[in-house]
Design an enzyme around this catalytic site. Structure first.
Site, PDB file in Angstrom:
ATOM      1  N   CYS A   1       0.875  -1.039  -0.757  1.00  0.00           N
ATOM      2  CA  CYS A   1      -0.108   0.173  -0.670  1.00  0.00           C
ATOM      3  C   CYS A   1       1.272   1.402   0.112  1.00  0.00           C
ATOM      4  CB  CYS A   1      -0.827   0.318   1.364  1.00  0.00           C
ATOM      5  SG  CYS A   1      -1.535  -0.886   1.592  1.00  0.00           S
TER       6      CYS A   1
ATOM      7  N   ARG B   1      -4.121   6.947   0.315  1.00  0.00           N
ATOM      8  CA  ARG B   1      -3.456   5.947  -0.243  1.00  0.00           C
ATOM      9  C   ARG B   1      -4.504   5.249  -0.826  1.00  0.00           C
ATOM     10  NH1 ARG B   1      -5.339   1.986   4.772  1.00  0.00           N
ATOM     11  NH2 ARG B   1      -3.913   0.844   3.706  1.00  0.00           N
TER      12      ARG B   1
ATOM     13  N   ASN C   1       0.763  -2.838   5.292  1.00  0.00           N
ATOM     14  CA  ASN C   1       1.304  -3.484   5.849  1.00  0.00           C
ATOM     15  C   ASN C   1       2.968  -3.605   6.665  1.00  0.00           C
ATOM     16  OD1 ASN C   1      -0.997  -5.389   6.081  1.00  0.00           O
ATOM     17  ND2 ASN C   1       0.284  -6.813   4.311  1.00  0.00           N
TER      18      ASN C   1
HETATM   19  C1  LIG Z   1      -4.280  -5.953   4.104  1.00  0.00           C
HETATM   20  C2  LIG Z   1      -4.339  -4.689   3.669  1.00  0.00           C
HETATM   21  C3  LIG Z   1      -2.625  -4.466   3.804  1.00  0.00           C
HETATM   22  C4  LIG Z   1      -2.298  -4.138   2.040  1.00  0.00           C
HETATM   23  C5  LIG Z   1      -1.062  -4.322   2.043  1.00  0.00           C
HETATM   24  O1  LIG Z   1       0.157  -3.681   2.859  1.00  0.00           O
HETATM   25  N1  LIG Z   1      -0.602  -5.753   1.665  1.00  0.00           N
HETATM   26  C6  LIG Z   1       0.457  -5.464   0.532  1.00  0.00           C
HETATM   27  C7  LIG Z   1       1.085  -7.431   1.552  1.00  0.00           C
HETATM   28  S1  LIG Z   1       2.652  -7.288   1.616  1.00  0.00           S
HETATM   29  O2  LIG Z   1       3.402  -6.074   2.070  1.00  0.00           O
HETATM   30  O3  LIG Z   1       3.552  -7.848   0.581  1.00  0.00           O
HETATM   31  O4  LIG Z   1       2.803  -8.069   2.873  1.00  0.00           O
HETATM   32  C8  LIG Z   1      -4.202  -4.476   5.409  1.00  0.00           C
HETATM   33  C9  LIG Z   1      -4.652  -2.723   5.998  1.00  0.00           C
HETATM   34  C10 LIG Z   1      -5.807  -2.578   6.763  1.00  0.00           C
HETATM   35  C11 LIG Z   1      -5.842  -3.756   7.341  1.00  0.00           C
HETATM   36  C12 LIG Z   1      -7.081  -4.132   8.418  1.00  0.00           C
HETATM   37  C13 LIG Z   1      -7.130  -3.494   9.226  1.00  0.00           C
HETATM   38  C14 LIG Z   1      -9.157  -3.815  10.147  1.00  0.00           C
HETATM   39  C15 LIG Z   1      -8.557  -4.934  11.088  1.00  0.00           C
HETATM   40  C16 LIG Z   1      -7.826  -5.054  11.600  1.00  0.00           C
HETATM   41  C17 LIG Z   1      -7.674  -7.234  11.763  1.00  0.00           C
HETATM   42  O5  LIG Z   1      -6.696  -6.729  12.711  1.00  0.00           O
HETATM   43  C18 LIG Z   1      -7.850  -7.945  10.864  1.00  0.00           C
HETATM   44  C19 LIG Z   1      -8.681  -7.485   9.832  1.00  0.00           C
HETATM   45  C20 LIG Z   1      -8.455  -5.913   9.526  1.00  0.00           C
HETATM   46  C21 LIG Z   1     -10.079  -5.856   8.188  1.00  0.00           C
HETATM   47  C22 LIG Z   1      -6.931  -5.821   8.258  1.00  0.00           C
HETATM   48  C23 LIG Z   1      -7.255  -6.255   7.064  1.00  0.00           C
HETATM   49  C24 LIG Z   1      -5.885  -6.104   6.843  1.00  0.00           C
HETATM   50  O6  LIG Z   1      -4.809  -6.776   7.198  1.00  0.00           O
HETATM   51  C25 LIG Z   1      -5.675  -4.981   5.806  1.00  0.00           C
HETATM   52  C26 LIG Z   1      -6.799  -4.313   4.977  1.00  0.00           C
END
Ligand SMILES: C[C@H](CCC(=O)NCCS(=O)(=O)O)[C@H]1CC[C@H]2[C@@H]3CC[C@@H]4C[C@H](O)CC[C@]4(C)[C@H]3C[C@H](O)[C@]12C
Length: 324
Positions: A2, A16, A79
């Protein structure tokens, strides 16, 4: 991956990209002032600042990915896999579960300055929201119209770094991201000079050569450099339309097209949505992977004295304006 950015013209903008292979079921969600936030360890916050942002609503609770409050303070979780670390409940601290962090800060703080004071007391606790929604490994950018900071909770504790670039991506830890910018200090929006050798007559044969070497790939370190360069050199008018448009162009520089980051088994990381919040007006603008038209939700068109969450499902389909 992100990317998040803070941007100022006449108003303050914060937003974002959210890149992932699937959606958690996101909704633009307004939390009015009298929705009771029931914290796991800190009791109930009966009244607080109103906020708007993208959330997954579970059991009537807004799990915010990012939001701005009515005072113009913005916060986004990105993340931070392999580095984020949350502790056990500790005596004498404000124990805040990781998923409560955005409501905890945006509910009570009108500025980064106020948040810094609160952060001194915070202990981010490793309590998951539920079995089906386990801990997310995140770090955060917190910004208002005057400044931005990055918050990282790692093994050695919570670190708060000034973020003069006003951008955040993912790994590596923030100090390394900032250090890496040293490698790019030669980049410029202006034409380059020949510093290579006066024995060669090198010339600029096209526009844009000052930024040759700006990394173009989708890695988080490269997106950090790209978003910082584009944002810090951004020029736009300060009307609402020009500012919002420019903001989407800034984040467009780190847009992830489906197919370019192959996760295997037919899964691809892509930019699921891009958002731009006007922190002064409380308006949340967004586009999605399948809908390039900007859609907006204005929190001041709702009753902010209410007690219930106000979720808006995303408009996901392309809306094409036929001119004939
Ligand atoms: C996946 C996203 C990050 C995207 C990213 O960066 N992807 C790169 C992968 S990588 O960099 O290659 O590893 C993140 C960012 C915010 C997060 C939510 C925060 C609230 C809530 C917290 C709870 O505990 C679990 C569920 C919950 C809905 C979360 C789901 C998921 O985790 C979200 C969407």
């Amino acid at each position: 991956m992100c990317t998040a950015a803070a941007y100022k013209t006449k108003d303050f903008y914060f937003g974002r990209t959210l890149d992932y292979e699937f959606s958690f079921g996101d909704q633009v969600t307004i939390t009015p002032r009298n929705y009771p936030f029931r914290f796991r360890f800190q009791g109930t916050m009966e009244t607080h600042y109103a906020m708007i942002g993208m959330a997954h609503v579970a059991d009537d609770y807004p799990l915010y990915y990012e939001a701005v409050n009515e005072k113009g303070l913005g916060m986004a979780g990105l993340n931070f896999v392999g580095n984020a670390h949350y502790g056990e409940k500790a005596d004498g601290k404000d124990n805040v579960a990781q998923f409560e962090f955005i409501p905890w800060i945006l509910g009570q703080c009108a500025s980064v300055k106020e948040a810094l004071r609160l952060l001194e007391q915070v202990n981010l606790v490793n309590t998951p929201f539920s079995e089906s929604l386990p801990l997310a490994q995140l770090h955060w950018i917190l910004a208002d119209r005057d400044e931005a900071v990055t918050v990282e909770s790692v093994l050695s504790g919570i670190h708060v770094y000034p973020n003069p670039a006003g951008v955040l991506t993912n790994n590596p830890p923030f100090p390394e991201q900032m250090f890496n910018l040293n490698n790019y200090m030669h980049l410029s929006p202006k034409d380059p000079e020949n510093c290579f050798s006066d024995k060669l007559s090198l010339k600029t044969y096209c526009r844009g050569m000052g930024a040759l070497g700006l990394p173009g790939d989708l890695s988080s370190q490269s997106r950090f450099v790209r978003a910082a360069f584009v944002k810090l050199n951004s020029v736009s008018g300060d009307s609402e339309e020009e500012s919002v448009s420019q903001f989407f162009h800034i984040l467009g520089s780190v847009d992830q097209q489906k197919g370019c980051s192959d996760l295997g088994n037919g899964n691809f990381e892509m930019t699921l949505y891009t958002c731009c919040c006007n922190g002064d007006k409380g308006i949340y603008y967004y586009t999605t992977y399948g809908n390039h038209q900007i859609t907006a939700v204005d929190m001041h068109r709702e009753d902010l004295e209410g007690t219930r969450l106000i979720p808006y499902p995303l408009v996901q389909k392309e809306q094409i304006l036929y001119q004939n």
